[in-house]
Design a protein around this motif. Structure first.
Motif, PDB file in Angstrom:
ATOM      1  N   ASP A 250      49.802  34.880  41.648  1.00 25.28           N
ATOM      2  CA  ASP A 250      50.940  35.796  41.468  1.00 25.28           C
ATOM      3  C   ASP A 250      51.445  35.749  40.032  1.00 25.28           C
ATOM      4  N   ARG A 251      51.498  34.551  39.466  1.00 22.97           N
ATOM      5  CA  ARG A 251      51.942  34.415  38.082  1.00 22.97           C
ATOM      6  C   ARG A 251      50.939  35.067  37.124  1.00 22.97           C
TER       7      ARG A 251
ATOM      8  N   GLU B 250      41.064  38.283  45.683  1.00 19.77           N
ATOM      9  CA  GLU B 250      42.039  38.788  44.721  1.00 19.77           C
ATOM     10  C   GLU B 250      41.805  38.205  43.324  1.00 19.77           C
ATOM     11  N   VAL B 251      41.299  36.967  43.267  1.00 17.30           N
ATOM     12  CA  VAL B 251      40.934  36.387  41.971  1.00 17.30           C
ATOM     13  C   VAL B 251      39.806  37.200  41.344  1.00 17.30           C
ATOM     14  N   TYR B 252      38.821  37.595  42.169  1.00 18.27           N
ATOM     15  CA  TYR B 252      37.747  38.447  41.653  1.00 18.27           C
ATOM     16  C   TYR B 252      38.296  39.809  41.207  1.00 18.27           C
ATOM     17  N   SER B 253      39.308  40.315  41.912  1.00 21.70           N
ATOM     18  CA  SER B 253      39.926  41.570  41.495  1.00 21.70           C
ATOM     19  C   SER B 253      40.574  41.416  40.124  1.00 21.70           C
ATOM     20  N   LEU B 254      41.256  40.298  39.920  1.00 23.81           N
ATOM     21  CA  LEU B 254      41.847  40.017  38.616  1.00 23.81           C
ATOM     22  C   LEU B 254      40.764  39.938  37.542  1.00 23.81           C
TER      23      LEU B 254
ATOM     24  N   ALA C 153      48.468  27.726  49.134  1.00 19.31           N
ATOM     25  CA  ALA C 153      49.816  28.078  48.671  1.00 19.31           C
ATOM     26  C   ALA C 153      49.927  27.901  47.161  1.00 19.31           C
ATOM     27  N   HIS C 154      49.333  26.825  46.635  1.00 16.07           N
ATOM     28  CA  HIS C 154      49.364  26.577  45.201  1.00 16.07           C
ATOM     29  C   HIS C 154      48.581  27.662  44.453  1.00 16.07           C
ATOM     30  N   LEU C 155      47.413  28.009  44.991  1.00 17.80           N
ATOM     31  CA  LEU C 155      46.603  29.070  44.372  1.00 17.80           C
ATOM     32  C   LEU C 155      47.335  30.405  44.394  1.00 17.80           C
TER      33      LEU C 155
END
Length: 416
Positions: free
Chosen positions: A124-125, A173-177, A117-119
């Protein structure tokens, strides 16, 4: 071969300078333009091509190959023992920190992983910051190292299968970013490593949205690698759309949006192939998907929305080299409704390409100036924009030359 015929750069024994000249000529690029892109003078280019000065260093050879869109280094050097696929662009000063985080291989850690949840909140931010920032690579470069390490740790410390799948979706999704940051930078191996890890994590997550986003970016990576990879782009696109299709009637807005983004990517690749009917057919499918979403909806990763479909129409027409149609589509599009600053800047660049195709170079420079005002980092990393600007620095119009030169200095393609 007749004496006035253009030599074939693939026929030995052409030397480096001759190959460079032939490939430059085939690209329709003048010596001043090539020199400007390389940070060298036109006379330097002439001396290299004539063999007056020796073959440049390897870093400069790689830069020449990138500017001339040479995919295999052997085409430029003539050395068939060193085929190297090139997919490079300018580097960012935060790239080493992101590289280190991606390349690390931590097996143990004495710290507690953050919760999913924290990640999710941090991620999102990060997406919001990316779309709101004009210097989006600067923003991403500062956020990504910790995000990558923490997301990897959360996956490793997941206690249940469900927790692990949820963590894998976030990691994907982090890798997508990260792929948005790594794209067009001088480490093509890193780009593919990020894309592949994102795909694997998405598949492990079994999350439809994560799978769609990872595929969307992988399709772009294949297409940007050149015509030899168009089939791979189509294969990933087709397989993912077929996988998502059964779930779409009851899917969330974000899953339907990523399916629409994939539909457009299929049209984009078709436009690159020059198949007009197929390209516009896919655009119409994507448009129908967008119409099925709320008018205010805006996908936080792909920017898929009502507003972006108008921008996508400009891209299709430009890739089909239909200047008049591209300008008509650009006139209909409202750039200010595109919420993402980097995406809005990219649309302005596509608008400039349309205007140049249509023989309106002054208006093209105006569009590029707007792109720079919106997101300087976007235009600085865009080869189409740099090419248009440098071509206009040779304009016969003094006023246009001055405008182009001032913009070229801002982009870093010409010295102040």
């Amino acid at each position: 071969m007749p004496v006035d015929a253009t030599p074939d750069p693939y026929t030995n024994p052409l030397v480096f300078g001759q190959r460079m000249q032939v490939l430059r000529t085939r690209r329709g690029m003048s010596r001043p333009v090539l020199g400007g892109l390389l940070g060298r003078s036109p006379s330097w280019v002439k001396q290299v091509e004539s063999g007056t000065i020796r073959t440049p260093s390897l870093p400069m050879i790689l830069r020449i190959a990138e500017v001339l869109r040479v995919r295999d280094l052997a085409d430029l050097t003539g050395d068939q023992t060193m085929p190297v696929d090139l997919f490079i662009g300018p580097g960012h000063h935060l790239l080493p920190a992101v590289q280190a985080a991606i390349n690390s291989y931590p097996l143990t850690s004495d710290r507690q992983a953050p919760s999913a949840a924290h990640l999710r909140l941090r991620l999102d931010r990060a997406w919001t910051a990316r779309h709101e920032a004009s210097n989006h690579r600067e923003v991403l470069g500062s956020l990504l190292p910790d995000l990558i390490r923490d997301a990897q740790l959360t996956v490793r410390q997941a206690e249940t299968a469900a927790d692990r799948r949820a963590a894998q979706a976030i990691l994907s999704e982090v890798y997508s970013l990260a792929q948005f940051f790594v794209a067009y930078q001088p480490d093509s191996a890193l780009l593919w490593r990020v894309a592949e890890r994102g795909m694997v994590a998405a598949q492990e997550s079994e999350d439809l949205h994560a799978i769609g986003v990872a595929a969307w970016l992988t399709v772009q990576a294949h297409r940007d690698a050149g015509p030899a990879h168009f089939d791979a782009a189509d294969a990933v696109n087709r397989a993912t759309l077929e996988f998502l299709q059964p779930a779409l009637p009851n899917a969330s807005e974000k899953v339907r949006a990523v399916a629409g983004a994939l539909q457009f990517e299929a049209g984009y690749t078709a436009a690159r192939r020059g198949t007009s009917g197929v390209a516009w057919g896919w655009w119409e499918k994507a448009q129908a998907t967008a119409q099925g979403l709320p008018k205010s909806y805006y996908h936080p990763i792909t920017s898929f929305s009502h507003a972006v479909m108008s921008a996508h129409a400009v891209t299709v027409a430009v890739e089909l080299h239909a200047g008049g149609e591209a300008v008509r589509q650009a006139t209909r599009a409202d750039a200010d409704t595109i919420q993402s600053l980097p995406r809005r800047s990219r649309h302005r660049i596509e608008e400039a390409r349309a205007l140049q195709l249509d023989g309106q170079p002054e208006a093209a420079l105006t569009a590029l100036a707007k792109a720079h005002e919106c997101a300087p980092e976007t235009i600085a990393y865009n080869g189409y924009a740099r090419r248009i600007v440098l071509e206009e620095t040779e304009s016969k119009s003094p006023a246009r030359r001055q405008r182009a030169s001032e913009l070229a200095v801002k982009l870093g393609t010409l010295a102040a």
